[in-house]
Design a protein around this motif. Structure first.
Motif, PDB file in Angstrom:
ATOM      1  N   ALA A 197      42.806  27.409  45.218  1.00 53.56           N
ATOM      2  CA  ALA A 197      43.324  28.667  44.472  1.00 53.56           C
ATOM      3  C   ALA A 197      44.870  28.586  45.145  1.00 53.56           C
ATOM      4  O   ALA A 197      45.403  28.094  45.933  1.00 53.56           O
ATOM      5  N   GLN A 247      45.902  31.687  32.327  1.00 52.93           N
ATOM      6  CA  GLN A 247      44.941  31.235  33.232  1.00 52.93           C
ATOM      7  C   GLN A 247      44.793  32.016  34.719  1.00 52.93           C
ATOM      8  O   GLN A 247      44.009  31.763  35.445  1.00 52.93           O
ATOM      9  N   SER A 253      43.948  34.816  37.251  1.00 54.27           N
ATOM     10  CA  SER A 253      42.831  35.503  37.434  1.00 54.27           C
ATOM     11  C   SER A 253      42.953  36.936  37.862  1.00 54.27           C
ATOM     12  O   SER A 253      42.248  37.828  37.498  1.00 54.27           O
ATOM     13  N   TYR A 292      46.687  32.862  40.709  1.00 57.86           N
ATOM     14  CA  TYR A 292      47.119  34.295  40.904  1.00 57.86           C
ATOM     15  C   TYR A 292      48.518  34.422  40.838  1.00 57.86           C
ATOM     16  O   TYR A 292      49.317  33.368  41.400  1.00 57.86           O
ATOM     17  N   SER A 343      42.014  28.223  40.639  1.00 59.49           N
ATOM     18  CA  SER A 343      42.137  29.501  40.527  1.00 59.49           C
ATOM     19  C   SER A 343      43.641  30.014  41.027  1.00 59.49           C
ATOM     20  O   SER A 343      44.143  29.871  41.669  1.00 59.49           O
ATOM     21  N   GLN A 396      40.538  23.318  37.857  1.00 61.15           N
ATOM     22  CA  GLN A 396      39.372  23.939  38.456  1.00 61.15           C
ATOM     23  C   GLN A 396      40.314  25.068  39.293  1.00 61.15           C
ATOM     24  O   GLN A 396      39.696  25.986  40.043  1.00 61.15           O
TER      25      GLN A 396
END
Length: 247
Positions: free
Chosen positions: A41, A64, A66, A14, A12, A10
């Motif tokens: 994240a 994957q 974002s 970057y 996130s 799960q």
């Protein structure tokens, strides 16, 4: 970041794409914000060569990640590759962030906000801007109440800018005196500012300590305050965090 400082299903993700991304503290600074906010994240620094940039960014549509932040050396290339971009990004021809939405790459240029916040904090009104590249264009195009005056060694470069937005054009030449301004921003890649005989109290650019900064050197020689990337990093990171959280 999650409590284990790891990546889960799960999480996130970057990215930060640059030639020497791991030597830039942006990822470390961003991950501290994620952890402090309790976000699951993580930002991953990605050292990418110029030859591999197109492949890397294009593949983000199915990866994957974002979003990814883009180093200055690739911001023009990113603008040419995204599917859509903000009006400011389109006009200045650069993206410093690319979001992934429905397998589409969406570009924007957000560094300008941090610069304007710094100018406001310092009470700056009258600004000399050196350069005619993406950052200089963004300063000219973004709404503001500053008195802006643009300088370049080659007046033709500023004339090209003037085709998009009306600006005050000045040649950067021998004996140049910036002391009548509240601040000077170097938005160029110029290697020497030896032609500048006086500087204002405040000198700003986004060069890190490992990059050549003609303004940093000249400010040291003439006794003016210099603010570079490292001093602005916390503000830059916070604005970047707010952007991705609100997008």
């Amino acid at each position: 970041m999650n409590e284990h400082n790891g990546i889960g299903r799960q999480t996130s993700l970057y990215g930060f794409i640059a030639e020497e991304a791991q030597q830039n503290r942006l990822s470390v600074s961003m991950n501290r914000l994620f952890k402090a906010a309790g976000d699951d994240a993580m930002m991953i620094p990605m050292n990418i060569r110029e030859d591999d940039f197109y492949f890397t960014l294009s593949n983000m549509r199915d990866a994957q990640l974002s979003a990814t932040f883009i180093g200055p050396e690739y911001q023009k290339n990113a603008s040419e590759m995204v599917d859509t971009q903000s009006d400011l990004s389109t006009k200045c021809g650069a993206c410093d962030i690319v979001m992934v939405k429905d397998k589409q790459l969406v570009g924007d240029f957000i560094a300008i906000q941090s610069l304007f916040e710094l100018l406001d904090e310092k009470g700056v009104k009258k600004v000399a801007v050196i350069g005619a590249g993406a950052l200089a264009k963004a300063i000219a195009l973004a709404p503001s109440d500053y008195e802006l005056f643009f300088y370049h060694e080659y007046i033709e470069s500023l004339m090209q800018m003037n085709e998009r937005v009306e600006i005050d054009i000045n040649r950067l030449s021998s004996g140049c005196d910036f002391s009548g301004y509240d601040a000077v921003i170097d938005a160029s890649t110029i290697e020497s500012l030896a032609m500048v005989v006086k500087l204002p109290a405040l000198c700003i650019d986004l060069k890190n300590t490992k990059q050549l900064s003609a303004l940093r050197l000249r400010a040291s020689e003439l006794g003016s305050e210099y603010i570079g990337y490292e001093v602005q990093l916390e503000r830059l990171t916070q604005n970047a965090y707010n952007y991705i959280k609100n997008s």
